[in-house]
Write a protein that holds these residues in place. Structure first.
Motif, short mmCIF file in Angstrom:
data_model
loop_
_atom_site.label_atom_id
_atom_site.label_comp_id
_atom_site.label_asym_id
_atom_site.label_seq_id
_atom_site.Cartn_x
_atom_site.Cartn_y
_atom_site.Cartn_z
N ASN A 106 0.94 -1.05 -0.01
CA ASN A 106 0.10 -0.06 0.01
C ASN A 106 0.90 1.13 0.03
OD1 ASN A 106 -2.13 -1.51 0.09
ND2 ASN A 106 -2.23 -1.59 2.28
N VAL A 107 2.17 1.15 0.44
CA VAL A 107 2.99 2.08 0.47
C VAL A 107 4.48 1.66 -0.19
CG1 VAL A 107 1.96 3.50 1.99
CG2 VAL A 107 3.72 1.86 2.78
N ASP A 108 5.42 2.53 -0.38
CA ASP A 108 6.73 2.12 -0.89
C ASP A 108 7.71 1.92 0.05
OD1 ASP A 108 5.91 1.94 -3.59
OD2 ASP A 108 6.04 3.89 -3.49
N ALA A 109 7.45 3.06 1.08
CA ALA A 109 8.28 2.86 2.31
C ALA A 109 7.72 3.81 3.48
CB ALA A 109 9.46 3.94 2.00
N VAL A 110 8.40 3.44 4.55
CA VAL A 110 7.78 4.11 5.85
C VAL A 110 8.90 5.24 6.40
CG1 VAL A 110 7.15 3.55 8.18
CG2 VAL A 110 6.08 2.22 6.45
N ILE A 111 8.43 6.40 6.85
CA ILE A 111 9.26 7.30 7.68
C ILE A 111 8.30 7.83 8.69
CG2 ILE A 111 8.68 9.02 5.84
CD1 ILE A 111 11.65 10.15 6.45
N ALA A 112 8.77 7.63 9.97
CA ALA A 112 7.82 8.01 10.79
C ALA A 112 8.49 8.01 12.35
CB ALA A 112 6.61 6.95 11.01
#
Length: 268
Positions: A106-112
């Motif tokens: 659903n997303v390419d990467a996660v930044i959080a």
């Protein structure tokens, strides 16, 4: 005469069949063009999943960098996208569902503001660190809490899924978990809790924006932590590109510049 009329009818039927076939072919071409355009659009975009409840790293704003989202992480994601010739897209997701969204494409990467844990390493791959922080305690200015051990028997608040929650668990203390950091400050200000355990940069932002509270550090209890970007397990191509961009930003001092800019921004 009848034969001539029959021939004409046959000719008209053939024309009609060819016309319908042409229409069908045209429709198929249009559909193929639409699908092709959609594929190109996806190829030109990189979608980062985040949880916009962690100022100054990620939060919502009317004048946000992209799609109403703003913060240090969002600015870093934008640099990574542009560095790789991509358009940035942001998907705001519950923190505990971010890695699942990554696994489901659903997303390419996660930044959080995410850190590496053994459990998370089993699920996804991580970039090199782009930011170093630590856990601290936010208390009222007249609080008697001077170190982590002093939290015993106190009403402790953390943010669900964040490193602070694990730290309090490791200390063996009971606590209440909230989904948003912004929800914890009113609890402290109104006397409904005694202490909040949270990341140092976010803590500093909350203290700067609210009178009557302060930060208490305890380096013996809280180790430093490093924020990283997550990608789907085995997606080495994207991971290499992200790492190259992070290294470039570190060398050029871009991440430090971005961080300083957001220390003085008033978060909604």
């Amino acid at each position: 005469m009848k034969s001539f009329i029959k021939i004409i009818k046959m000719g008209l039927a053939a024309v009609l069949v060819l016309s319908l076939a042409a229409c069908g072919a045209s429709g198929n071409v249009e559909k193929m063009q639409e699908a092709s355009t959609e594929e190109v659009s996806k190829a030109d975009t990189i979608c980062f999943g985040t949880n916009a409840e962690f100022p100054p790293f990620e939060y919502t704003s009317e004048n946000g960098i992209i799609e109403g989202f703003d913060g240090i992480d969002i600015a870093i994601a934008k640099h990574i996208a542009e560095d790789n010739g991509k358009t940035l897209s942001i998907s705001n997701i519950d923190f505990n569902l971010l890695l699942k969204s990554l696994q489901n494409d659903n997303v390419d990467a996660v930044i959080a503001g995410m850190t590496i844990t053994d459990e998370r390493k089993e699920l996804v791959d991580f970039s090199e660190p782009y930011y170093t922080a630590t856990q601290v305690m936010i208390v009222k200015e007249d609080s008697d809490i001077q170190k982590a051990a002093d939290m015993k028997g106190k009403n402790i608040v953390v943010i669900q899924g964040y490193t602070g929650e694990k730290c309090v668990q490791d200390l063996g203390f009971s606590y209440a978990a909230y989904k948003k950091g912004s929800e914890t400050i009113p609890e402290l200000m109104n006397g409904n809790c005694d202490v909040i355990v949270i990341d140092s940069v976010t803590a500093q932002k909350f203290v700067d924006d609210n009178k009557g509270i302060k930060i208490v550090e305890d380096s013996d209890a809280f180790e430093t932590e490093e924020y990283v970007i997550a990608v789907k397990k085995g997606n080495k191509e994207l991971l290499d590109k992200i790492n190259a961009s992070i290294s470039k930003m570190k060398e050029e001092g871009t991440i430090s510049e971005i961080s300083q800019q957001y220390m003085d921004v008033e978060v909604p």
